[in-house]
Design an enzyme around this catalytic site. Structure first.
Site, PDB file in Angstrom:
ATOM      1  N   ARG A  31       0.812  -1.218   0.000  1.00 12.78           N
ATOM      2  CA  ARG A  31       0.000   0.000   0.000  1.00 12.78           C
ATOM      3  C   ARG A  31       0.853   1.279   0.000  1.00 12.78           C
ATOM      4  O   ARG A  31       0.334   2.360  -0.264  1.00 12.78           O
ATOM      5  CB  ARG A  31      -0.929   0.003   1.217  1.00 12.78           C
ATOM      6  CG  ARG A  31      -2.179  -0.829   1.019  1.00 12.78           C
ATOM      7  CD  ARG A  31      -2.953  -0.979   2.312  1.00 12.78           C
ATOM      8  NE  ARG A  31      -3.295   0.299   2.919  1.00 12.78           N
ATOM      9  CZ  ARG A  31      -4.380   1.003   2.628  1.00 12.78           C
ATOM     10  NH1 ARG A  31      -5.229   0.568   1.707  1.00 12.78           N
ATOM     11  NH2 ARG A  31      -4.637   2.139   3.255  1.00 12.78           N
ATOM     12  N   ARG A  34       0.578   3.418  -3.170  1.00 17.80           N
ATOM     13  CA  ARG A  34      -0.650   4.073  -3.631  1.00 17.80           C
ATOM     14  C   ARG A  34      -0.473   5.588  -3.660  1.00 17.80           C
ATOM     15  O   ARG A  34       0.243   6.163  -2.829  1.00 17.80           O
ATOM     16  CB  ARG A  34      -1.839   3.682  -2.747  1.00 17.80           C
ATOM     17  CG  ARG A  34      -1.918   4.344  -1.386  1.00 17.80           C
ATOM     18  CD  ARG A  34      -3.014   3.670  -0.546  1.00 17.80           C
ATOM     19  NE  ARG A  34      -3.397   4.449   0.608  1.00 17.80           N
ATOM     20  CZ  ARG A  34      -2.755   4.503   1.758  1.00 17.80           C
ATOM     21  NH1 ARG A  34      -1.613   3.831   1.899  1.00 17.80           N
ATOM     22  NH2 ARG A  34      -3.202   5.225   2.755  1.00 17.80           N
ATOM     23  N   CYS A  55       6.126  33.873  25.602  1.00 20.52           N
ATOM     24  CA  CYS A  55       6.092  32.440  25.886  1.00 20.52           C
ATOM     25  C   CYS A  55       5.912  32.197  27.385  1.00 20.52           C
ATOM     26  O   CYS A  55       6.645  32.753  28.206  1.00 20.52           O
ATOM     27  CB  CYS A  55       7.382  31.771  25.406  1.00 20.52           C
ATOM     28  SG  CYS A  55       7.561  30.049  25.925  1.00 20.52           S
ATOM     29  N   CYS A  58       9.311  30.469  28.875  1.00 13.31           N
ATOM     30  CA  CYS A  58      10.641  31.081  28.838  1.00 13.31           C
ATOM     31  C   CYS A  58      11.031  31.614  30.226  1.00 13.31           C
ATOM     32  O   CYS A  58      10.167  31.996  31.028  1.00 13.31           O
ATOM     33  CB  CYS A  58      10.678  32.212  27.808  1.00 13.31           C
ATOM     34  SG  CYS A  58      10.968  31.655  26.110  1.00 13.31           S
ATOM     35  N   ASP A  81      -0.040  24.236  35.649  1.00 16.42           N
ATOM     36  CA  ASP A  81      -1.118  25.150  36.024  1.00 16.42           C
ATOM     37  C   ASP A  81      -2.503  24.624  35.630  1.00 16.42           C
ATOM     38  O   ASP A  81      -3.519  25.114  36.136  1.00 16.42           O
ATOM     39  CB  ASP A  81      -0.891  26.522  35.376  1.00 16.42           C
ATOM     40  CG  ASP A  81       0.393  27.179  35.866  1.00 16.42           C
ATOM     41  OD1 ASP A  81       0.701  27.046  37.069  1.00 16.42           O
ATOM     42  OD2 ASP A  81       1.092  27.813  35.052  1.00 16.42           O
ATOM     43  N   HIS A 128      14.273  29.019  23.761  1.00 13.75           N
ATOM     44  CA  HIS A 128      12.960  28.833  23.146  1.00 13.75           C
ATOM     45  C   HIS A 128      13.071  28.207  21.758  1.00 13.75           C
ATOM     46  O   HIS A 128      12.121  27.574  21.277  1.00 13.75           O
ATOM     47  CB  HIS A 128      12.260  30.194  23.046  1.00 13.75           C
ATOM     48  CG  HIS A 128      10.864  30.147  22.512  1.00 13.75           C
ATOM     49  ND1 HIS A 128       9.789  29.732  23.269  1.00 13.75           N
ATOM     50  CD2 HIS A 128      10.363  30.466  21.274  1.00 13.75           C
ATOM     51  CE1 HIS A 128       8.685  29.802  22.539  1.00 13.75           C
ATOM     52  NE2 HIS A 128       9.005  30.228  21.332  1.00 13.75           N
ATOM     53  N   ASN A 168       5.354  15.592  24.297  1.00 16.04           N
ATOM     54  CA  ASN A 168       4.665  15.760  23.020  1.00 16.04           C
ATOM     55  C   ASN A 168       5.409  16.842  22.256  1.00 16.04           C
ATOM     56  O   ASN A 168       5.459  17.990  22.693  1.00 16.04           O
ATOM     57  CB  ASN A 168       3.213  16.186  23.223  1.00 16.04           C
ATOM     58  CG  ASN A 168       2.371  15.093  23.854  1.00 16.04           C
ATOM     59  OD1 ASN A 168       2.585  13.913  23.588  1.00 16.04           O
ATOM     60  ND2 ASN A 168       1.438  15.465  24.700  1.00 16.04           N
ATOM     61  N   SER A 176       1.011  22.445  22.932  1.00 19.93           N
ATOM     62  CA  SER A 176       0.428  23.791  22.953  1.00 19.93           C
ATOM     63  C   SER A 176       1.470  24.903  23.010  1.00 19.93           C
ATOM     64  O   SER A 176       1.121  26.074  22.913  1.00 19.93           O
ATOM     65  CB  SER A 176      -0.518  23.924  24.158  1.00 19.93           C
ATOM     66  OG  SER A 176       0.190  23.720  25.371  1.00 19.93           O
ATOM     67  N   HIS A 179       8.156  25.776  23.049  1.00 23.53           N
ATOM     68  CA  HIS A 179       9.335  25.769  23.921  1.00 23.53           C
ATOM     69  C   HIS A 179       9.648  24.319  24.310  1.00 23.53           C
ATOM     70  O   HIS A 179       8.732  23.562  24.659  1.00 23.53           O
ATOM     71  CB  HIS A 179       9.058  26.610  25.173  1.00 23.53           C
ATOM     72  CG  HIS A 179      10.288  26.904  25.974  1.00 23.53           C
ATOM     73  ND1 HIS A 179      10.889  28.150  25.991  1.00 23.53           N
ATOM     74  CD2 HIS A 179      11.045  26.130  26.790  1.00 23.53           C
ATOM     75  CE1 HIS A 179      11.940  28.117  26.781  1.00 23.53           C
ATOM     76  NE2 HIS A 179      12.056  26.891  27.278  1.00 23.53           N
ATOM     77  N   HIS A 181       9.914  21.170  26.077  1.00 21.90           N
ATOM     78  CA  HIS A 181       9.477  20.757  27.409  1.00 21.90           C
ATOM     79  C   HIS A 181       8.785  19.404  27.349  1.00 21.90           C
ATOM     80  O   HIS A 181       8.337  18.952  26.293  1.00 21.90           O
ATOM     81  CB  HIS A 181       8.513  21.789  28.009  1.00 21.90           C
ATOM     82  CG  HIS A 181       7.159  21.803  27.380  1.00 21.90           C
ATOM     83  ND1 HIS A 181       6.896  22.360  26.140  1.00 21.90           N
ATOM     84  CD2 HIS A 181       5.960  21.297  27.823  1.00 21.90           C
ATOM     85  CE1 HIS A 181       5.611  22.228  25.842  1.00 21.90           C
ATOM     86  NE2 HIS A 181       5.014  21.578  26.849  1.00 21.90           N
ATOM     87  N   GLN A 183       6.407  16.567  30.203  1.00 25.20           N
ATOM     88  CA  GLN A 183       5.473  16.598  31.324  1.00 25.20           C
ATOM     89  C   GLN A 183       5.652  15.382  32.217  1.00 25.20           C
ATOM     90  O   GLN A 183       6.239  14.364  31.818  1.00 25.20           O
ATOM     91  CB  GLN A 183       4.027  16.644  30.822  1.00 25.20           C
ATOM     92  CG  GLN A 183       3.681  17.867  29.994  1.00 25.20           C
ATOM     93  CD  GLN A 183       2.209  17.910  29.638  1.00 25.20           C
ATOM     94  OE1 GLN A 183       1.340  17.846  30.508  1.00 25.20           O
ATOM     95  NE2 GLN A 183       1.914  17.993  28.346  1.00 25.20           N
ATOM     96  N   HIS A 323      12.346   1.275  29.216  1.00 26.66           N
ATOM     97  CA  HIS A 323      12.394   1.533  27.779  1.00 26.66           C
ATOM     98  C   HIS A 323      11.611   2.800  27.467  1.00 26.66           C
ATOM     99  O   HIS A 323      10.764   3.237  28.242  1.00 26.66           O
ATOM    100  CB  HIS A 323      11.868   0.349  26.965  1.00 26.66           C
ATOM    101  CG  HIS A 323      10.453  -0.037  27.272  1.00 26.66           C
ATOM    102  ND1 HIS A 323      10.064  -0.666  28.438  1.00 26.66           N
ATOM    103  CD2 HIS A 323       9.301   0.108  26.548  1.00 26.66           C
ATOM    104  CE1 HIS A 323       8.763  -0.892  28.424  1.00 26.66           C
ATOM    105  NE2 HIS A 323       8.265  -0.422  27.293  1.00 26.66           N
TER     106      HIS A 323
END
Length: 373
Positions: A31, A34, A55, A58, A81, A128, A168, A176, A179, A181, A183, A323
């Site tokens: 595939r 395609r 930001c 920052c 926050d 940043h 992420n 969002s 910068h 980072h 979590q 891992h």
């Protein structure tokens, strides 16, 4: 109906088993040929200032809530926050459940648990304009040491049953703020995905413990992939490795360029890494993410997270094996992504590119970031 034609993993559809989650993925390599007339993402802007006064992450800036960041010069950790969970909240008892499930609700059909915890943000750098692959191994080592300290502190909290460290990267992955980072979400219970892995690790250990009291699924997998890499290109899924860690495209990968970084020795959690292993993890993270950026010469989006013992003293800690998972969505170029839809939502995950093809493409790339070449 079978064919007299010889089976080819590069051309013929097949399913691959994921022993970590006891699940299957459908591979359809044909595939990949395609044509694509589907959604095309906008290319993300790659030029940012080293400091952005607007930001929220920052150094020295005020966040949306009015709290002010320290003028930090390395990594920086602060409470999220807008945390997904909180340390203090009421219990969800039977009376509370009746609000949404009705009176005399069946416990088989309607179950709910009150979840407590805490969330933090970890700024990787005061700059940043940088991302993880653009940091030096020394700077990434500081990130790893920060993770160690966070994991250690949260493991000592009796209210915490699980610690998730993750990043992420990129707007495509819902980030969002550009910068650099990550979590930390710490919960009172072990979530579903790591629970599946822990169950698989325990099952493997129980099956083989009579012959090998130290039997571990991921220890065995790393050794097998070292052998496969040495055997030739057709069985090589390793992207890069050093004395302590291996980065590879797992045999059962779902996302086009999905990878794992796996500890070569049996390490249950990040707290157990010594200074040499911290350096090695930083080096392999930098080398892998550089290759990601170099693949399509863009800031390559992904979701990355550590899987390890839920906490340092968790009852299943000895079965756990440190891992990191990297789940990047890009498929053909910097603007065409893979979607998990249709069959993948209703039946099981599917991929076009084989794990071996993806590994070969990543392995062939330079470890020097394209912005520096």
């Amino acid at each position: 109906m079978s064919s007299s034609e010889e089976f080819s993993f590069s051309d013929h559809s097949h399913r691959r088993f994921n022993p970590l989650t006891d699940s299957w993925v459908l591979c359809s390599p044909h595939r990949a040929k395609r044509p694509w007339l589907g959604q095309v993402e906008e290319a993300s802007a790659d030029q940012r200032p080293s400091y952005d006064p607007k930001c929220y992450l920052c150094p020295g800036n005020k966040r949306a809530t009015g709290a002010q960041n320290e003028k930090y010069a390395s990594t920086y950790v602060f409470p999220n926050d807008y945390a997904a969970v909180h340390a203090e909240q009421p219990d969800c008892d039977t009376a509370a459940l009746a609000q949404v499930a009705g009176q005399n609700a069946s416990s088989e059909l309607f179950r709910v648990e009150s979840t407590r915890g805490q969330c933090s943000v970890v700024c990787f750098s005061p700059r940043h304009d940088l991302t993880l692959p653009e940091l030096t191994p020394s700077e990434i080592s500081q990130v790893v040491r920060t993770w160690q300290a966070i994991y250690s502190d949260l493991s000592d909290d009796p209210a915490i049953g699980y610690v998730q460290l993750f990043e992420n990267k990129g707007a495509m992955m819902g980030c969002s703020n550009p910068h650099p980072h990550g979590q930390v979400w710490a919960l009172s219970e072990v979530p579903s995905e790591p629970a599946l892995e822990i169950a698989a690790l325990k099952k493997f250990h129980a099956k083989h413990a009579a012959k090998d009291p130290h039997a571990c699924l991921l220890c065995s997998y790393v050794k097998a992939e070292e052998t496969n890499a040495a055997a030739g290109e057709s069985t090589n899924r390793v992207v890069l490795q050093n004395d302590s860690f291996m980065a590879l495209v797992p045999f059962w990968a779902v996302w086009p360029f999905e990878t794992m970084i796996v500890a070569k020795s049996h390490i249950s959690n990040i707290k157990q890494l010594d200074d040499k292993q911290v350096t090695h993890l930083a080096e392999i993270m930098q080398g892998l993410t550089c290759r990601y950026d170099n693949l399509f010469q863009c800031s390559f989006p992904y979701s990355m997270g550590l899987h390890q013992s839920p906490t340092a003293a968790h009852p299943d800690a000895d079965c756990c094996h440190l891992h990191l998972h990297f789940y990047p969505p890009l498929l053909r170029n910097s603007t065409v992504r893979k979607f998990l839809v249709g069959f993948e939502m209703m039946a099981e995950p599917q991929r076009d590119l084989t794990a071996e093809q993806a590994a070969a493409r990543l392995r062939a790339l330079s470890s020097i970031h394209y912005k520096c070449s």
